[in-house]
Design a protein around this motif. Structure first.
Motif, PDB file in Angstrom:
ATOM      1  N   ILE A  85      85.818  31.053 -37.780  1.00  0.00           N
ATOM      2  CA  ILE A  85      87.036  30.421 -36.858  1.00  0.00           C
ATOM      3  C   ILE A  85      86.005  29.412 -35.280  1.00  0.00           C
ATOM      4  O   ILE A  85      87.201  29.309 -35.076  1.00  0.00           O
ATOM      5  N   SER A  88      88.061  26.591 -36.934  1.00  0.00           N
ATOM      6  CA  SER A  88      89.284  26.394 -36.528  1.00  0.00           C
ATOM      7  C   SER A  88      89.362  25.879 -35.068  1.00  0.00           C
ATOM      8  O   SER A  88      90.393  25.309 -35.451  1.00  0.00           O
ATOM      9  N   SER A  89      88.785  25.854 -34.502  1.00  0.00           N
ATOM     10  CA  SER A  89      88.986  25.973 -33.096  1.00  0.00           C
ATOM     11  C   SER A  89      88.246  24.302 -32.932  1.00  0.00           C
ATOM     12  O   SER A  89      89.310  23.435 -32.148  1.00  0.00           O
ATOM     13  N   ILE A 289      82.168  32.524 -29.339  1.00  0.00           N
ATOM     14  CA  ILE A 289      83.751  32.782 -29.245  1.00  0.00           C
ATOM     15  C   ILE A 289      84.453  33.593 -28.310  1.00  0.00           C
ATOM     16  O   ILE A 289      83.509  34.509 -27.805  1.00  0.00           O
TER      17      ILE A 289
END
Length: 340
Positions: A85, A88-89, A289
């Motif tokens: 993830i 993706s950020s 995260i």
């Protein structure tokens, strides 16, 4: 801070298909077939052509004769993984800036493999993007050569400890590792271990671990042990790696993880096994995260500004034509959670 070499001022002539054919000692048709990955190509021919192509930093030109400018409204973005993830950020941050300028990100994934990254870059550059964003500072030398021949801006993200091709934006992995070691030592931990994954292929992860070890040793509390999984990073890998590390070193009182996926797996393993966190075992992640802020125990760690990093990378790409290459050092912070 300004650093790096501006490739626009030293643009070599772009290598042609004929150049590759001459160097490889084969026909231009053979080179074209290899570059198109046509069927029935012998391994020896492919090796000859690719060796010559890499030596010349050759990229095909898919837009030849199609556009006067020979560039598109695309920005090539090469990330190591989309299963994490974290990236993706970063991509969301990049797109938030590019979309305002009528530009679009075209994504390639390297899987932390330098040879795959080289081929991904070659294919993306074949479409003559207006710029390229790479991950990390340690690419195959042919990557810089290919970018230089196209005379386009390049920004490298995540890490600033090194010499970028053009511009770079990220955090100092060395400073983050030292800060993590200081934080855990100040918390009273003296039997600290480390868990990583991906066979530690990310250069920045390896550099961060080595700096972490060095700082702990300087504090008089050497790293007790480490476990680096061959598998890609995930919570399940973090759980199994934690079990193995504790089995090897039952005296551990804290574990620093290469990222939050692994750290969450370690936390879940401890909870299932009846290990009290943080009294019996401290857990510290890396990246910060969102899910780590929603677990029953707030995950401690080093928080990195991934979305902002993506935004700044896109801004640097757009401004480099006027301002030249730059290095932007972004701030990280220690999350003092309930797991340490």
């Amino acid at each position: 801070m300004t650093n790096g070499s501006n490739l626009r001022f030293h643009k070599p002539a772009r290598a042609t298909l004929k150049d590759v054919a001459n160097l490889a000692g084969v026909s231009e048709i053979s080179v074209s077939r290899v570059m198109r990955d046509a069927p029935n190509i012998s391994a020896s021919l492919r090796e000859k052509v690719m060796t010559a192509a890499n030596a010349l930093s050759y990229t095909p030109n898919r837009l030849a004769g199609a556009l006067k400018s020979q560039t598109s409204n695309q920005v090539a973005v090469v990330l190591p993984s989309m299963s994490n993830i974290v990236f993706s950020s970063v991509l969301d941050g990049i797109e938030s800036v590019l979309s305002k300028h009528g530009l679009h990100a075209v994504l390639g994934v390297s899987e932390y493999d330098s040879q795959r990254e080289l081929e991904v870059v070659r294919e993306l550059l074949a479409w003559s993007p207006m710029g390229i964003i790479l991950t990390g500072l340690h690419q195959d030398p042919a990557v810089a050569g290919m970018i230089g021949q196209l005379d386009i801006p390049v920004v490298q993200i995540m890490d600033i400890d090194g010499s970028p091709i053009g511009s770079a934006v990220g955090i100092s992995q060395n400073e983050a590792a030292s800060a993590a070691a200081d934080y855990l030592y100040a918390k009273g931990y003296r039997n600290i271990g480390y868990v990583g994954a991906w066979r530690e292929k990310p250069d920045r992860s390896r550099a961060r671990r080595l700096t972490f070890e060095k700082r702990l040793a300087a504090l008089g509390s050497p790293l007790i042990g480490s476990y680096i999984s061959d598998d890609r990073s995930s919570a399940s890998v973090g759980s199994s790696a934690t079990a193995k590390l504790i089995e090897m070193h039952p005296e551990l009182d804290c574990i620093f993880y290469a990222n939050d996926d692994l750290a969450l797996g370690g936390l879940f393993y401890a909870m299932r096994s009846g290990i009290d966190v943080p009294t019996e075992l401290g857990v510290m992640g890396f990246n910060g995260i969102d899910i780590g802020k929603a677990t029953p125990l707030l995950l401690s760690g080093v928080e990195t500004p991934r979305y902002e990093m993506g935004q700044e990378a896109a801004r640097l790409l757009l401004s480099s034509k006027f301002e030249g290459p730059q290095v932007k050092d972004l701030s990280f912070k220690i999350i003092d959670g309930e797991t340490t």
